[in-house]
Scaffold this motif. Structure first.
Motif, PDB file in Angstrom:
ATOM      1  N   ARG A  52       0.798  -1.142  -0.011  1.00  0.00           N
ATOM      2  CA  ARG A  52      -0.023  -0.174   0.283  1.00  0.00           C
ATOM      3  C   ARG A  52       0.753   1.079   0.018  1.00  0.00           C
ATOM      4  O   ARG A  52       1.981   1.114   0.721  1.00  0.00           O
ATOM      5  N   ALA A  53       0.367   2.259  -0.663  1.00  0.00           N
ATOM      6  CA  ALA A  53       0.964   3.512  -0.774  1.00  0.00           C
ATOM      7  C   ALA A  53      -0.072   4.642  -0.530  1.00  0.00           C
ATOM      8  O   ALA A  53      -1.172   4.460  -1.425  1.00  0.00           O
ATOM      9  N   THR A  54       0.426   5.979  -0.118  1.00  0.00           N
ATOM     10  CA  THR A  54      -0.803   6.923   0.047  1.00  0.00           C
ATOM     11  C   THR A  54       0.142   8.178  -0.638  1.00  0.00           C
ATOM     12  O   THR A  54       1.233   8.288  -0.603  1.00  0.00           O
ATOM     13  N   PHE A  55      -0.710   9.099  -0.739  1.00  0.00           N
ATOM     14  CA  PHE A  55      -0.460  10.535  -1.064  1.00  0.00           C
ATOM     15  C   PHE A  55      -1.346  11.491  -0.381  1.00  0.00           C
ATOM     16  O   PHE A  55      -2.385  11.741  -0.973  1.00  0.00           O
ATOM     17  N   ASN A  56      -1.013  12.225   0.759  1.00  0.00           N
ATOM     18  CA  ASN A  56      -1.671  13.078   1.571  1.00  0.00           C
ATOM     19  C   ASN A  56      -1.157  14.404   1.208  1.00  0.00           C
ATOM     20  O   ASN A  56      -0.146  14.706   1.225  1.00  0.00           O
ATOM     21  N   PHE A  57      -2.228  15.468   1.328  1.00  0.00           N
ATOM     22  CA  PHE A  57      -1.758  16.670   1.195  1.00  0.00           C
ATOM     23  C   PHE A  57      -2.960  17.304   2.016  1.00  0.00           C
ATOM     24  O   PHE A  57      -3.968  17.155   2.415  1.00  0.00           O
ATOM     25  N   THR A  58      -2.447  18.734   2.289  1.00  0.00           N
ATOM     26  CA  THR A  58      -3.705  19.814   3.176  1.00  0.00           C
ATOM     27  C   THR A  58      -4.283  20.446   2.226  1.00  0.00           C
ATOM     28  O   THR A  58      -3.839  21.210   1.288  1.00  0.00           O
ATOM     29  N   TRP A  59      -5.719  20.350   2.378  1.00  0.00           N
ATOM     30  CA  TRP A  59      -6.621  20.958   1.577  1.00  0.00           C
ATOM     31  C   TRP A  59      -6.967  22.230   2.003  1.00  0.00           C
ATOM     32  O   TRP A  59      -6.937  23.274   1.093  1.00  0.00           O
ATOM     33  N   LEU A  60      -7.372  22.474   3.198  1.00  0.00           N
ATOM     34  CA  LEU A  60      -7.891  23.753   3.719  1.00  0.00           C
ATOM     35  C   LEU A  60      -7.142  24.001   4.951  1.00  0.00           C
ATOM     36  O   LEU A  60      -7.106  22.924   5.775  1.00  0.00           O
ATOM     37  N   GLU A  61      -6.892  25.180   5.335  1.00  0.00           N
ATOM     38  CA  GLU A  61      -6.035  25.249   6.651  1.00  0.00           C
ATOM     39  C   GLU A  61      -6.693  26.570   7.360  1.00  0.00           C
ATOM     40  O   GLU A  61      -6.687  27.529   6.496  1.00  0.00           O
ATOM     41  N   GLY A  62      -7.072  26.529   8.499  1.00  0.00           N
ATOM     42  CA  GLY A  62      -7.713  27.677   9.301  1.00  0.00           C
ATOM     43  C   GLY A  62      -7.014  27.721  10.640  1.00  0.00           C
ATOM     44  O   GLY A  62      -7.660  26.976  11.305  1.00  0.00           O
ATOM     45  N   GLY A  63      -6.108  28.676  10.892  1.00  0.00           N
ATOM     46  CA  GLY A  63      -5.598  28.731  12.176  1.00  0.00           C
ATOM     47  C   GLY A  63      -4.819  27.457  12.652  1.00  0.00           C
ATOM     48  O   GLY A  63      -4.052  27.137  11.737  1.00  0.00           O
ATOM     49  N   ALA A  64      -5.179  26.748  13.703  1.00  0.00           N
ATOM     50  CA  ALA A  64      -4.544  25.374  14.142  1.00  0.00           C
ATOM     51  C   ALA A  64      -5.219  24.326  13.540  1.00  0.00           C
ATOM     52  O   ALA A  64      -4.580  23.371  13.561  1.00  0.00           O
ATOM     53  N   THR A  65      -6.290  24.526  12.736  1.00  0.00           N
ATOM     54  CA  THR A  65      -6.699  23.455  12.014  1.00  0.00           C
ATOM     55  C   THR A  65      -6.604  23.258  10.623  1.00  0.00           C
ATOM     56  O   THR A  65      -6.578  24.297   9.742  1.00  0.00           O
ATOM     57  N   ALA A  66      -6.342  22.082  10.213  1.00  0.00           N
ATOM     58  CA  ALA A  66      -6.003  21.829   8.557  1.00  0.00           C
ATOM     59  C   ALA A  66      -6.694  20.638   8.402  1.00  0.00           C
ATOM     60  O   ALA A  66      -6.934  19.487   9.148  1.00  0.00           O
ATOM     61  N   ILE A  67      -7.660  20.739   7.267  1.00  0.00           N
ATOM     62  CA  ILE A  67      -8.028  19.543   6.687  1.00  0.00           C
ATOM     63  C   ILE A  67      -7.365  18.777   5.577  1.00  0.00           C
ATOM     64  O   ILE A  67      -6.836  19.366   4.729  1.00  0.00           O
ATOM     65  N   ARG A  68      -7.232  17.569   5.789  1.00  0.00           N
ATOM     66  CA  ARG A  68      -6.208  16.905   4.984  1.00  0.00           C
ATOM     67  C   ARG A  68      -7.034  15.785   4.090  1.00  0.00           C
ATOM     68  O   ARG A  68      -7.618  15.037   4.681  1.00  0.00           O
ATOM     69  N   LEU A  69      -6.406  16.027   2.797  1.00  0.00           N
ATOM     70  CA  LEU A  69      -7.071  14.698   2.027  1.00  0.00           C
ATOM     71  C   LEU A  69      -6.117  13.663   1.577  1.00  0.00           C
ATOM     72  O   LEU A  69      -4.751  14.170   1.567  1.00  0.00           O
ATOM     73  N   GLY A  70      -6.453  13.120   0.705  1.00  0.00           N
ATOM     74  CA  GLY A  70      -5.211  11.943   0.192  1.00  0.00           C
ATOM     75  C   GLY A  70      -6.003  11.016  -0.882  1.00  0.00           C
ATOM     76  O   GLY A  70      -6.954  10.952  -0.941  1.00  0.00           O
ATOM     77  N   PHE A  71      -4.936  10.618  -1.463  1.00  0.00           N
ATOM     78  CA  PHE A  71      -5.295   9.302  -2.460  1.00  0.00           C
ATOM     79  C   PHE A  71      -4.527   8.020  -1.885  1.00  0.00           C
ATOM     80  O   PHE A  71      -3.450   8.017  -1.462  1.00  0.00           O
ATOM     81  N   LEU A  72      -5.045   7.174  -2.294  1.00  0.00           N
ATOM     82  CA  LEU A  72      -4.712   5.731  -1.713  1.00  0.00           C
ATOM     83  C   LEU A  72      -4.531   4.586  -2.963  1.00  0.00           C
ATOM     84  O   LEU A  72      -5.415   4.672  -3.763  1.00  0.00           O
ATOM     85  N   LEU A  73      -3.342   3.959  -2.994  1.00  0.00           N
ATOM     86  CA  LEU A  73      -3.423   2.902  -4.072  1.00  0.00           C
ATOM     87  C   LEU A  73      -3.127   1.605  -3.082  1.00  0.00           C
ATOM     88  O   LEU A  73      -1.894   1.522  -2.429  1.00  0.00           O
TER      89      LEU A  73
END
Length: 646
Positions: free
Chosen positions: A64-85
């Motif tokens: 398994r391998a993943t590729f995650n990234f930050t989508w939205l960031e506000g203050g100390a909160t970050a919403i992360r998304l990613g792709f999975l194989l």
């Protein structure tokens, strides 16, 4: 080039991006650009298939391998998304893109004369993009976004012929019913995020599927399962799926084969660590699946619409997949999902070919003898029918169905799902035999013609897949199971021998069902169908029960809300308006009578006083002399009176 999942996962986003771009471009095209629209959609899904195949090859040699990234960031909160194989992603992406490609090609011929051909391919591409997006997602949030896009695209496709009231109603029914399950899914997602602190599936040991012991309660997996119940047509939210037949036949194949309805099964497979960690969750999934399988199969026995029979068959087979997931694990459920995608797409496209050849006729009682007019369609349909029935050894449905029955037989919680599965297998073979006999055998009810090659070639390819695919998951060589678990498949004839008694039992049931169906429907008169039992014809009156209870309660509540709004809320508004009007009238009277009146009277007094005083100052000398004389006389009298007092 050395293919690894780590090197490929960075480009896996191209799998959904290609059809999404095609949908966007098609939306800008004029209606006349039919060939360009279909070419964009077919080219995009072909590109997705190519990338999916590369990803599949990469998973054969690495994990398994993943590729995650930050989508939205506000203050100390970050919403992360990613792709999975991983193997689950790869096999699902190949299956979805391949079946979708064949359906896209088939649609060129089926929708050839439709005025909205361009818009149809735009919606098809959007649907495929959304489905492939959730397949490659490494975040439950991204999964949910694509999940909802699948629902939107299905609404557009089911109601594509919106000029038909039945199609418009079916689209609304599908959208609303699946939203009921999605509410539970959304709440479960929020609870999971509050417990795990993330919605990423895998994140270097910090993903929500990697710390299930800390986050799982019974509520979270069951709420997420609610979304699967809605999308995959499980009891009691199955009612939308048969009505979805109102869309064009390629839509029926796309929704009921490899894509939308498979999304719920794939969701359960993707979050299986959550499901297995919560006590009782897999038991609920198994029971729901077993009951759905038998319930839908019994309804299919008495239906007369060729597509509606297949729709209830899909509900039943989805129940088998859920039962396989609950009793046997991811590999068992996903193997049946994969084989089912091919032979059910074959059956739906074959049904579309029959409808096309019979000039839009869908009632199987008005068909007959079509094997002589449509030999290619008949041969392909027969392969799909035998795969769905589970005819032994040669057809993929036999191996995947028996894997589920084998898992249910050894399920420690209860033997009942196993017996329900056997009964469902008997009903499946029976209703498919009934359909084939009434459609392709007997006397010709009306003339028909074979479909063009653009429609029959996909049927032939799917028929080949329906035969060959089963051999990757036989008990003797369980390659599919080993592939999903990352193990090495070992050829073991002893495993086949251990499962042989169950194979004989299921084969005997299938043979009995096919024989019974053939005996009844090659001899019985068309006017007298022994399966026309009112309870089954009317689908156990589930829609009527919903109409009399939930829908009526909702209607009464809506009327109550309308009355409350009309009488109470509007009454309060009207009361406040009346009070405001009365206060305004009082203010006007005070202003007019008191304020303005007092001012006017004071001004009138000053004005009159000024007029009186002005009358003495009129510039006439005679009046002035007269006044002086009067004043002098008055002054003289005062002086005389004052002197007399002194």
């Amino acid at each position: 080039m050395n293919l690894t999942t780590a090197s490929v996962v960075q480009y896996i986003w191209l799998v959904p991006a290609a059809p999404l771009a095609a949908a966007g471009l098609s939306a800008l095209l004029r209606r006349e650009r039919r060939r360009l629209s279909s070419g964009l959609a077919i080219g995009a899904i072909s590109f997705s298939l190519l990338i999916s195949c590369i990803a599949f090859l990469a998973t054969l040699s690495s994990g398994r391998a993943t590729f995650n990234f930050t989508w939205l960031e506000g203050g100390a909160t970050a919403i992360r998304l990613g792709f999975l194989l991983d193997p689950l992603t790869a096999v699902m992406a190949v299956m979805v893109s391949f079946v979708s490609l064949l359906i896209f090609i088939y649609s060129v011929g089926y929708m050839e004369h439709d005025a909205n051909f361009t818009r149809f391919f735009c919606f098809l591409a959007l649907f495929a993009a959304a489905m492939l997006g959730l397949v490659v997602a490494n975040s439950l949030l991204l999964f949910f976004i694509c999940w909802e896009l699948v629902g939107l695209a299905s609404y557009l496709l089911i109601g594509f012929w919106h000029h038909k009231p039945s199609a418009a109603a079916a689209a609304k029914k599908a959208f609303i019913t699946t939203r009921i399950g999605d509410i539970g899914f959304f709440v479960g997602m929020l609870l999971l995020n509050s417990r795990a602190g993330t919605l990423l599936f895998y994140d270097g040991g910090n993903g929500c599927l990697e710390k299930t012991g800390l986050v799982v309660s019974m509520a979270i997996p069951l709420l997420i399962f609610c979304g699967a119940v809605g999308k995959s047509g499980q009891l009691p939210l199955h009612v939308w799926l048969p009505d979805a037949m109102e869309g064009p036949t390629p839509v029926s194949a796309l929704i009921h084969a490899a894509t939308m309805v498979a999304a719920g099964v794939f969701l359960v497979a993707r979050v299986y660590p959550l499901m297995s960690a919560a006590p009782g969750a897999l038991e609920v999934i198994t029971w729901v699946g077993a009951l759905t399988a038998v319930f839908a199969a019994s309804i299919a026995v008495a239906q007369n619409d060729i597509k509606r029979i297949l729709a209830y068959s899909t509900v039943s087979q989805l129940g088998y997949m859920m039962m396989g997931l609950g009793a046997g694990g991811v590999a068992v459920g996903m193997f049946h999902l994969t084989t089912h995608a091919f032979f059910k797409a074959l059956l739906f496209l074959g049904a579309g070919s029959v409808i096309h050849g019979c000039h839009d006729e869908q009632d199987i009682r008005k068909m007959g003898g079509l094997r002589r007019f449509m030999p290619v369609t008949f041969a392909a349909y027969a392969v799909g029918m035998m795969a769905l029935c589970g005819v032994p050894l040669l057809f993929s449905g036999f191996w995947s169905k028996d894997a589920i029955l084998h898992a249910a037989r050894h399920w420690p919680a209860s033997p009942v799902p196993f017996y329900l599965g056997l009964f469902g297998a008997f009903l499946t073979a029976f209703y498919m035999t009934r359909q084939v006999c009434l459609v392709f055998f007997g006397k010709s009810a009306k003339p028909a013609h074979e479909s063009p090659r653009v429609m029959t070639v996909p049927l032939i390819i799917l028929a080949a897949c329906a035969v060959l695919l089963g051999f990757v998951g036989t008990p003797a060589w369980p390659w599919f199971d080993a592939y999903l678990t990352g193990e090495h498949a070992v050829f073991d004839l002893a495993a086949l021998g251990r499962q042989m008694p169950l194979m004989f039992l299921s084969t005997a049931l299938v043979a009995l069902a096919i024989g019974t169906g053939a005996w009844l429907y090659t001899r019985a008169a068309r006017e007298k169908d022994p399966c026309q039992i009112p309870l089954l014809v009317h689908k156990f009156y589930i829609d009527e029960i919903y109409a009399a209870t939930i829908i009526r309660a909702n209607s009464l509540f809506a009327r109550l809300c309308a009355w409350f709004d009309r009488v109470v809320c509007d009454g309060m508004v009207r009361g406040v308006a009346a009070m405001t009007e009365e206060v305004s009238n009082l203010n006007r009277e005070i202003d007019d009578d008191v304020v303005n009146g007092g001012f006017d009277r004071g001004a009138e007094t000053v004005r009159n006083s000024g007029k009186w005083a002005a009358s003495w100052q009129n510039g006439q000398a005679q009046r002035y002399l007269r006044m002086i004389g009067i004043g002098f006389c008055a002054l003289l009298l005062i002086l005389i009176w004052s002197a007399g007092r002194l």
